[in-house]
Scaffold this motif. Structure first.
Motif, PDB file in Angstrom:
ATOM      1  N   ALA A 190      -6.975 -19.468  30.181  1.00  9.71           N
ATOM      2  CA  ALA A 190      -7.770 -20.097  29.123  1.00  9.71           C
ATOM      3  C   ALA A 190      -6.908 -20.391  27.897  1.00  9.71           C
ATOM      4  O   ALA A 190      -6.971 -21.483  27.324  1.00  9.71           O
ATOM      5  N   SER A 191      -6.083 -19.424  27.499  1.00 11.98           N
ATOM      6  CA  SER A 191      -5.252 -19.606  26.303  1.00 11.98           C
ATOM      7  C   SER A 191      -4.209 -20.702  26.517  1.00 11.98           C
ATOM      8  O   SER A 191      -4.035 -21.583  25.656  1.00 11.98           O
ATOM      9  N   LEU A 192      -3.520 -20.651  27.663  1.00  8.28           N
ATOM     10  CA  LEU A 192      -2.455 -21.633  27.899  1.00  8.28           C
ATOM     11  C   LEU A 192      -3.033 -23.030  28.135  1.00  8.28           C
ATOM     12  O   LEU A 192      -2.447 -24.032  27.701  1.00  8.28           O
ATOM     13  N   LEU A 193      -4.171 -23.115  28.790  1.00  5.50           N
ATOM     14  CA  LEU A 193      -4.807 -24.421  29.012  1.00  5.50           C
ATOM     15  C   LEU A 193      -5.201 -25.053  27.679  1.00  5.50           C
ATOM     16  O   LEU A 193      -4.927 -26.225  27.425  1.00  5.50           O
ATOM     17  N   MET A 194      -5.836 -24.258  26.821  1.00  5.35           N
ATOM     18  CA  MET A 194      -6.273 -24.796  25.533  1.00  5.35           C
ATOM     19  C   MET A 194      -5.079 -25.279  24.718  1.00  5.35           C
ATOM     20  O   MET A 194      -5.101 -26.371  24.128  1.00  5.35           O
ATOM     21  N   ARG A 195      -4.014 -24.471  24.704  1.00  3.55           N
ATOM     22  CA  ARG A 195      -2.820 -24.857  23.953  1.00  3.55           C
ATOM     23  C   ARG A 195      -2.214 -26.140  24.513  1.00  3.55           C
ATOM     24  O   ARG A 195      -1.898 -27.071  23.768  1.00  3.55           O
ATOM     25  N   ARG A 196      -2.078 -26.221  25.821  1.00  2.59           N
ATOM     26  CA  ARG A 196      -1.442 -27.382  26.446  1.00  2.59           C
ATOM     27  C   ARG A 196      -2.255 -28.658  26.208  1.00  2.59           C
ATOM     28  O   ARG A 196      -1.706 -29.715  25.907  1.00  2.59           O
ATOM     29  N   VAL A 197      -3.566 -28.552  26.325  1.00  2.00           N
ATOM     30  CA  VAL A 197      -4.408 -29.739  26.144  1.00  2.00           C
ATOM     31  C   VAL A 197      -4.261 -30.260  24.723  1.00  2.00           C
ATOM     32  O   VAL A 197      -4.112 -31.467  24.502  1.00  2.00           O
ATOM     33  N   GLU A 198      -4.255 -29.361  23.742  1.00  2.00           N
ATOM     34  CA  GLU A 198      -4.118 -29.842  22.367  1.00  2.00           C
ATOM     35  C   GLU A 198      -2.747 -30.482  22.149  1.00  2.00           C
ATOM     36  O   GLU A 198      -2.631 -31.539  21.510  1.00  2.00           O
ATOM     37  N   GLU A 200      -0.946 -32.053  24.240  1.00  2.00           N
ATOM     38  CA  GLU A 200      -0.794 -33.328  24.936  1.00  2.00           C
ATOM     39  C   GLU A 200      -1.704 -34.432  24.420  1.00  2.00           C
ATOM     40  O   GLU A 200      -1.311 -35.592  24.414  1.00  2.00           O
ATOM     41  N   VAL A 201      -2.933 -34.102  24.054  1.00  2.00           N
ATOM     42  CA  VAL A 201      -3.865 -35.177  23.680  1.00  2.00           C
ATOM     43  C   VAL A 201      -4.323 -35.096  22.223  1.00  2.00           C
ATOM     44  O   VAL A 201      -4.915 -36.062  21.724  1.00  2.00           O
TER      45      VAL A 201
END
Lengths: 283, 283
Positions: A190-198, A200-201
């Motif tokens: 959850a933490s890494l997904l949220m960070r990566r999405v922000e 990138e987009v």
């Protein structure tokens, strides 16, 4: 029924320790509760009648029958390593990983140590969030030490039942490996997904995100503080879990245009979830 | 206000197509709605007054002003490639990726094609789940084709507004890359995480899982069928997103015992989520 313990000391009145105090009071109003914490937290506990008295350390609490260590993992380990507990008192904890804590208790030769871990939490911590019903119906793992007497484990089991929880005995290894997958891995994802999405987009892209991303990243709102000790004390199993998922992602990432492969992965996930939800609703 | 179109044909009355029909009826009861679908679905649409009449193909619907292609992506592409639409009618779609569909429309030289993608869904599909309020307040992407007249885009924008949605013009590339991160990546993560956890800990381990795993894997319950086409038609961007997260996991997996590193990753995730939630509540 009489209370399993007549005098309980709770070291650390955060969300979990504070909720234990409130649940003890709910179950057995006559039990004496001593809270060990910073003055402001101890004051708040007294004000909510979650404590009868306060102390600066568990060692100075005379006549206590149960000591509950409800601090971060490393502080629990330090207390077990250096602390002197009243003879005859049973000691338990609520740390989210169990191998290191059990090792410290065995090493320090604390005869009546019973490790514990209630499966209950909230997005926010602190005594202000504590409540007497936090453990109702929740599983509470118990892990006996090498020399723990059977009666000690049984009394702690009776204690957590009195708080509304369901005691569940387990070995430290099985506990920690299971938690690596069902709790620690989802948190990291959850933490890494949220960070990566922000990254990138950015904000414009996130404005297009909906409930799916919201659900999948909800755990990213968890407080950082407790997670350092959890991951560090379970690093081997968590690393194994993280590597497995990383490889799963890498493997599917190369086969996204193979409809059969996508279907296999998605069907497996959906059926696994269906089976899980079916066992939950059957309880 | 008068309805943007007096006669609408909807090809595919599943969750989205069926909800469009119901939302058209809610907004403008006098608009004629023709549904193109299998006999049993068409029958259900007539029974709920979501259709005035049914047809076997969009080509045989005379006098239609708007054709909405609401089928899986490959079927939309096939319809654009081989279909003959009534002269003067505007054509739109609701596919979850846009590059391939726009390429097909440009290639087939359909002059009044306006790609669309409503950000609305449910865990279950099918006409039985359709509802008139599915699009209320939701973003609806619009992507004009190479030769699409401005007036066509404006009429489709007015149409989706009449359904309660918020039209949002975007390019196909930006749309597809954004969706790879905010929608397709979370879906893949949820499915693979759920599968991996079951493989590793089985039913006994899952009995110890709580709300965290539940939230993080909720998307794993999505129907497989639509995802094959979505991932295949967006494979390049999704592969990029999946590889990035896989690398993030691999990197943190080696540094779980470094408290600063864990804190950096978790803080970044929490702050990113806080910023996202703040912009959502500000809307």
């Amino acid at each position: 029924v009489s209370a399993p313990f007549r005098h309980v000391a709770i070291v650390g009145a955060g969300l979990v320790g504070g909720s234990i105090a409130l649940a003890v009071r709910r179950a057995s109003p006559a039990v004496r509760i001593t809270v060990v914490d910073r003055p402001d937290v101890a004051e708040a506990a007294l004000a909510r009648r979650a404590a009868d008295d306060v102390a600066l350390s568990a060692e100075e609490v005379r006549g206590v029958e149960l000591v509950v260590l409800a601090t971060p993992i490393q502080t629990i380990v330090d207390a077990l390593t250096t602390g002197h507990f009243a003879p005859g008192s049973i000691v338990t904890d609520v740390g989210s990983t169990k191998r290191r804590i059990l090792a410290a208790a065995n090493e320090a030769d604390i005869p009546a140590f019973v490790g514990g871990h209630p499966m209950a939490g909230r997005e926010r911590g602190g005594f202000a969030e504590a409540s007497a019903d936090l453990f109702d119906g929740r599983r509470w793992f118990l892990v006996a030490g090498d020399r723990t007497a059977r009666t000690a484990t049984e009394r702690v089991a009776a204690f957590v039942e009195s708080l509304g929880a369901v005691p569940h005995e387990v070995g430290a290894e099985v506990h920690d490996r299971t938690m690596a997958y069902v709790s620690h891995l989802p948190q990291i994802v959850a933490s890494l997904l949220m960070r990566r999405v922000e990254v990138e987009v950015g904000t414009p892209g996130l404005a297009s995100a909906g409930r799916g991303l919201d659900d999948t990243t909800r755990l990213a709102s968890s407080p950082t503080g407790i997670w350092q000790g959890i991951l560090e004390s379970n690093a081997d199993f968590v690393a194994e879990a993280v590597a497995a998922l990383s490889e799963d992602l890498g493997a599917l990432g190369h086969r996204l245009d193979e409809a059969d492969e996508v279907a296999r992965a998605f069907d497996a996930g959906r059926l696994a979830r269906d089976r899980w939800l079916a066992t939950r609703s059957a309880r």
